[in-house]
Design a protein around this motif. Structure first.
Motif, PDB file in Angstrom:
ATOM      1  N   HIS A   1      35.248 -98.164  32.819  1.00 26.42           N
ATOM      2  CA  HIS A   1      35.734 -98.597  34.127  1.00 26.42           C
ATOM      3  C   HIS A   1      37.169 -98.124  34.327  1.00 26.42           C
ATOM      4  O   HIS A   1      37.515 -97.557  35.359  1.00 26.42           O
ATOM      5  CB  HIS A   1      35.715-100.125  34.249  1.00 26.42           C
TER       6      HIS A   1
ATOM      7  N   TRP B   1      39.413-107.710  36.118  1.00 27.73           N
ATOM      8  CA  TRP B   1      38.985-108.457  34.933  1.00 27.73           C
ATOM      9  C   TRP B   1      38.160-107.568  34.017  1.00 27.73           C
ATOM     10  O   TRP B   1      37.393-108.047  33.200  1.00 27.73           O
ATOM     11  CB  TRP B   1      38.216-109.727  35.302  1.00 27.73           C
TER      12      TRP B   1
ATOM     13  N   SER C   1      25.281-104.228  36.283  1.00 24.61           N
ATOM     14  CA  SER C   1      26.434-103.448  35.817  1.00 24.61           C
ATOM     15  C   SER C   1      26.503-103.441  34.291  1.00 24.61           C
ATOM     16  O   SER C   1      27.143-102.576  33.703  1.00 24.61           O
ATOM     17  CB  SER C   1      27.718-103.995  36.414  1.00 24.61           C
ATOM     18  N   ARG C   2      25.856-104.412  33.659  1.00 26.64           N
ATOM     19  CA  ARG C   2      25.876-104.443  32.192  1.00 26.64           C
ATOM     20  C   ARG C   2      25.050-103.335  31.561  1.00 26.64           C
ATOM     21  O   ARG C   2      25.071-103.159  30.347  1.00 26.64           O
ATOM     22  CB  ARG C   2      25.365-105.796  31.677  1.00 26.64           C
TER      23      ARG C   2
ATOM     24  N   ALA D   1      38.368-104.635  31.172  1.00 26.53           N
ATOM     25  CA  ALA D   1      39.094-103.741  30.277  1.00 26.53           C
ATOM     26  C   ALA D   1      38.146-102.688  29.717  1.00 26.53           C
ATOM     27  O   ALA D   1      38.507-101.934  28.823  1.00 26.53           O
ATOM     28  CB  ALA D   1      39.726-104.534  29.136  1.00 26.53           C
ATOM     29  N   ASN D   2      36.926-102.658  30.249  1.00 27.43           N
ATOM     30  CA  ASN D   2      35.945-101.674  29.803  1.00 27.43           C
ATOM     31  C   ASN D   2      36.516-100.261  29.966  1.00 27.43           C
ATOM     32  O   ASN D   2      36.882 -99.865  31.069  1.00 27.43           O
ATOM     33  CB  ASN D   2      34.685-101.836  30.660  1.00 27.43           C
TER      34      ASN D   2
ATOM     35  N   SER E   1      25.520-100.395  31.448  1.00 26.31           N
ATOM     36  CA  SER E   1      26.348 -99.405  30.753  1.00 26.31           C
ATOM     37  C   SER E   1      26.535 -99.766  29.282  1.00 26.31           C
ATOM     38  O   SER E   1      26.848 -98.915  28.469  1.00 26.31           O
ATOM     39  CB  SER E   1      27.699 -99.273  31.449  1.00 26.31           C
TER      40      SER E   1
ATOM     41  N   ARG F   1      23.200-114.703  30.089  1.00 29.17           N
ATOM     42  CA  ARG F   1      24.485-114.118  29.724  1.00 29.17           C
ATOM     43  C   ARG F   1      25.647-114.902  30.350  1.00 29.17           C
ATOM     44  O   ARG F   1      25.613-115.252  31.536  1.00 29.17           O
ATOM     45  CB  ARG F   1      24.504-112.667  30.214  1.00 29.17           C
TER      46      ARG F   1
END
Lengths: 274, 312, 413
Positions: free
Chosen positions: C44, C38, C265-266, C40-41, C268, C190
């Motif tokens: 990643h 999930w 993880s956000r 699409a970064n 980044s 968030r």
């Protein structure tokens, strides 16, 4: 009509225009805004940015998706025209045993929205290995309930054709298929136009079906693709989404404005008049 | 009468050939061939699935575990006891009634306005019709954007000093918003059909009525409405059946919320079958949807006999 | 006409033939594995592709593609693919859907496909086990923390409460004051957006509240801790205006809010941030300090066409080496890697003490976000039932009782 009356009517028409024009205007202008100021209330962006329009293509295979929608809609439209005009003609002008019963059988399709049968159709296409292909999006509209409406419109039109024309053609030695192709079809141009418009828009707008059947991004159709413009963490990218929406809407709008007379009058003067 | 003419034509040309393939027999064959694609389509994509829907509704199908078990009337019992169903039916009815009333009402008003002898009606006709050709999803997304709490609609209202509500998030306005978005999308279609019907009303009738001293409203009620009633019936059938199929608008604008206030039947069916993977129960909901469409259509045809002025 | 007919039927036939025929696995031939994600970064995706490329060096006939699906419909899409006979070989699984996937038997056990399983933190794998067998690998065990925009706070003359003062009451007061002064938003939970209520666990756990009991049988929404937590949250939203109201969008990472509760993880997203920021643990609630974890697992689909090859790739993908690489985005479940040194190497954006406070302590004490079998339906029911809460004059205990009425029959299933 008095001047006062005229002014009143024009005023009324202008006010009524707002909900029809405002969304399109807002869609196009907002698509040039940066996402951070997307909710600022400006009738035109303070700085024009082409970035969202570019991002549409980098975030998704949008050109491919555009092509998917376009080619599916064209095949469905052509297919429906063939299927519906043949069936409509046969039901209207040819006598054969069992005709009425068979017409009723076909007509029931009008009663059954495709939403009702989505689950079994999904399973059927699943067992044929056609899930996540475009086949369901082509076959069902072309042969299923939507084409029944088209058949009905065509039949209503062919019924109004004067019988003398066909008779004359027969005396000239033309067979049925030739009569259909050379005489009936050319006369049916307005009805065919209406059916083509209906069918094209129906296929172009289809949403539930692609959502159910298609799961690979490269096979998405436009309506499905439009809902997928989010950033890496699912924040909604309004400006990119609106750019993509503009790109789907504008070409059809242009075609419509150029051919508006044929569009509107074609629809108005068909069997649908009641 | 076309039927009779046609039959006569066939009969007359029939004795033309002595072989087995008489004109008549060839006509029969052509007829069957011509309807074959439509018939195959109706059987494969309408009848067969309809039978299957009933069959599935008697099963429980779990995709992940890959099981498909016969459960008899279990799903129908669940339907009767499902606490969500009354709300879903109410939302469906509200949506359909709201849509039909607003759509036909506005279409009629627009058609009457455009039927006046005014310059520039073509221009307005194009404007009102244009949303019909805009992709449904594009239209819905734009309205979703406009109807945000800090979106364009409230911005526009604030110009007039009105503090607009949070359209899509509050119970009362969410349904109204969904209906209105759909009305503006498709009202142009009905408007055009009404306009054609209005233009078909013979001018002499109006003139005769005027000389009898009837007012505008009386003329409209006594002459115009009855004469265009077949069109009203037809558009209302199409609009009602269409309103029961609304999915994209709900899915994009409200996802059925707030609460379940905009969860209409098709959306609930999708949730059950494809989100909760209850394909069996989803099929049961399909059967319910079919019965509703059937009942409404029969009802409308019955009403035709009473209300519609003439059928030619 | 007959020609058209013939053309149509031939098309239909060919279509089904190619579609059916294309699915057959080719024994011994080159294999393409498909893994649904999930994310699409681009960062990643780049990492995944580099791991896959490295794998192809040793296994030239195996290639791996990563299919990023939208998170919103992620589970629906994957399940539909499975139902459609087009199951991915490897799938990421959200923690909410984990019980369904683990219990259904759709996954292949991974015990032999994970190196050194003894190294995995028991708290991290609890959700992913069935009858003692590991059905999914929790590649991401990511605690929630609070990101703070230092610049906005300074602009409003606020200082971030620290130590024992870092409580919910003080956090909301600071957020409220900053929002009022700067015209931006205060604290954003968030991805909650008044829909994804499971993210509220980051708040109500501070009151010791639970969505349901540990055995999953009894609803917890009508219990006193939940009532207290929701009353606090409601006041923070509608009276203190510390959180954005329903329908108001605000992105912390674009500088639009003072604080946000998000998974580490956000971080980044802050690589190019134009403001000063810090990361702190969740504030203490009335029941003390606590931590909440969001998980993502990956599983090998039994119905995939290349289950054996997929299991082998999973072994490589999750190896200790690759686990340290993935750690820059996804905190690993491997205890040997859960130390400030290892994590600091992978996360240059975060300071060692932030990693210690938020990540390492968080995983040790954390509770995973609520999950349950049939979670899609339960989630939907909770969401609908909670909706009446999000207006200024809501009857909070009444709404919460309504949630329990709605979900109790589903929990009991």
């Amino acid at each position: 009509m008095s001047l006062k009356m005229r002014i009143f009517l024009y005023g009324l028409l202008l006010v009524l225009c707002v909900p029809f024009v405002f969304p399109t205007w807002w869609m196009i202008t907002s698509s040039f805004k940066p996402n951070a100021s997307i909710f600022a209330f400006d009738f035109a962006p303070s700085t024009w940015s082409l970035e969202p329009w570019r991002q549409v293509f980098t975030m998704q295979p949008f050109a491919q998706q555009y092509w998917n929608s376009a080619y599916i809609a064209v095949i469905v439209t052509l297919g429906t025209l063939v299927v519906a005009s043949m069936a409509g003609y046969a039901f209207a002008r040819i006598r054969f045993p069992g005709q009425n019963v068979l017409f009723l059988v076909v007509l029931t399709g009008l009663l059954i929205p495709s939403e009702v049968t989505i689950v079994p159709l999904f399973r059927m296409f699943n067992s044929l290995g056609m899930v996540d292909t475009h086949w369901p999006l082509i076959l069902v509209p072309m042969l299923g309930p939507p084409s029944v409406l088209a058949t009905f419109i065509m039949r209503q039109f062919f019924i109004t054709l004067p019988g003398e024309l066909e008779e004359a053609a027969r005396i000239d030695g033309l067979g049925r298929p030739a009569i259909f192709r050379r005489i009936a079809l050319p006369l049916a141009r307005p009805a065919l136009g209406a059916v083509a418009i209906f069918t094209f828009l129906h296929s172009w707008n289809l949403y539930l079906e692609p959502v159910v059947y298609i799961s690979s991004q490269t096979k998405y159709t436009l309506p499905q693709a439009l809902t997928q413009f989010t950033d890496a963490y699912q924040g909604q990218l309004w400006n990119v989404q609106l750019s993509a929406a503009s790109m789907t809407a504008i070409p059809v709008l242009i075609v419509f404005v150029i051919a508006q007379r044929q569009f509107i009058e074609g629809l108005a003067h068909t069997g649908l008049k009641g | 009468m076309t039927l009779l003419q046609d039959r006569a034509a066939t009969a007359r040309s029939a004795p033309g050939r002595p072989s087995y393939w008489t004109m008549r027999r060839r006509d029969h064959l052509t007829g069957y061939l011509f309807i074959t694609p439509a018939l195959v389509g109706a059987v494969a994509f309408v009848f067969l699935p309809l039978v299957l829907v009933v069959w599935y509704s008697l099963h429980e199908w779990n995709v992940l575990a890959d099981t498909f078990d016969f459960v008899g009337s279990e799903n129908y019992r669940k339907l009767a006891e499902d606490p969500n169903v009354p709300g879903v039916l109410r939302a469906t009815a509200l949506f359909s009634i709201g849509l039909v009333v607003l759509n036909l009402g506005l279409a009629l008003v627009l058609a009457v306005l455009l039927n006046q002898k005014l310059r520039g009606t073509t221009f307005f006709r194009v404007l009102f019709f244009s949303p019909v050709v805009v992709s449904l999803l594009a239209w819905t997304i734009v309205w979703g954007f406009l109807l945000q709490d800090n979106g364009g609609v409230n911005g526009l209202l604030s110009l007039f000093g009105i503090d607009g509500p949070n359209w899509l998030r509050s119970g009362g306005t969410a349904m109204v918003s969904v209906v209105v978005v759909q009305v503006f999308k498709n009202v142009g279609l009905n408007m055009v059909l009404f306009l054609a019907a209005l233009q078909g009303v013979p001018q002499e009738l109006y003139e005769a009525a005027r000389t009898d001293g009837a007012g505008r409203w009386t003329v409209f009620r006594r002459i115009t409405l009855p004469l265009i009633s077949p069109t009203i019936l037809l558009t209302s059938i199409i609009t009602v059946v269409g309103s029961l199929q609304v999915f994209a608008q709900i899915s994009v604008l409200t996802q059925g919320g707030p609460g379940t206030s905009t969860t209409v039947l098709v959306y609930y069916l999708y949730q059950q079958a494809f989100q909760f993977h209850a394909f069996g129960y989803g099929s049961t909901l399909s059967v319910l949807l079919f019965l509703i469409v059937l009942a409404l259509t029969v009802l409308q045809w019955q009403m035709r006999k009473r209300w519609v002025f003439h059928e030619s | 006409m007959r020609r058209t007919l013939a053309a149509i039927s031939v098309c239909a036939l060919l279509g089904s033939l190619t579609a059916c025929g294309g699915d057959e696995p080719e024994a011994g031939g080159p294999v393409t594995l498909r893994m649904t994600t999930w994310s699409a970064n681009p960062a990643h995706v780049e990492l995944f592709n580099s791991i896959a490329a490295e794998y192809s060096k040793t296994k030239p006939d195996v290639s791996v593609t990563f299919e990023a699906l939208p998170l919103e419909n992620y589970t629906t899409t994957v399940t539909t693919q499975i139902a459609g006979g087009n199951a991915p070989d490897i799938a990421w699984i959200l923690e909410g859907a984990a019980p369904d996937f683990v219990a259904s038997g759709a996954l292949t056990p991974l015990d032999d496909s994970i190196e050194n399983t003894a190294d995995l933190a028991p708290a991290a794998t609890a959700l992913w086990k069935k009858d003692g067998k590991l059905m999914g690998y929790p590649f991401s065990t990511s605690p929630f923390g609070v990101f703070v925009n230092n610049d906005l706070l300074k602009q409003a003359g606020q200082t971030l409460p620290a130590g024992a003062d870092w409580t919910w009451a003080n956090a909301v007061a600071a957020a409220s004051a900053t929002a009022a002064k700067t015209g931006k938003q205060g604290l954003v939970i968030r991805d909650f957006d008044y829909k994804e209520w499971s993210n509220l666990a980051t708040v109500f756990r501070g009151w010791g509240a639970d969505a349901w009991t540990a055995d999953g049988k009894t609803c917890g929404f009508d219990q006193q801790p939940m009532v207290d937590a929701m009353t606090f949250l409601h006041k923070a939203i509608f009276t203190d205006k510390a959180l954005p109201a329903p329908g108001v969008a605000a992105d912390f990472f674009a500088g639009e809010s003072a604080m946000t509760i998000a998974q580490i993880s956000r971080a980044s997203l802050l690589k190019e941030a134009k403001f000063g920021w810090t990361l702190v643990p969740l504030p203490a609630g009335p029941s003390g300090e606590y931590s909440v974890i969001g998980q993502g697992g990956l599983g090998v689909m039994k119905k995939g066409k290349n289950a054996a090859a997929a299991a082998e790739f999973v072994k490589f993908f999750t190896s200790p080496d690759n686990s340290t690489k993935l750690a820059q985005f996804f905190p690993p479940p491997r205890q040997s890697q859960l130390n400030a040194d290892t994590l600091a190497k992978a996360n240059p954006l975060l300071k060692p003490e932030q990693l210690q406070d938020v990540v390492i302590d968080g995983i040790a004490t954390g509770v995973v976000k609520p999950s349950h079998t049939g979670s899609a339906e339960i989630s939907q029911a909770v969401r609908s039932a909670l909706d009446p809460m999000w207006k200024p004059d809501a009857d909070i205990p009444g709404v919460l009782r309504g949630v329990c009425t709605a979900i109790q029959p589903l929990l009991a299933k």
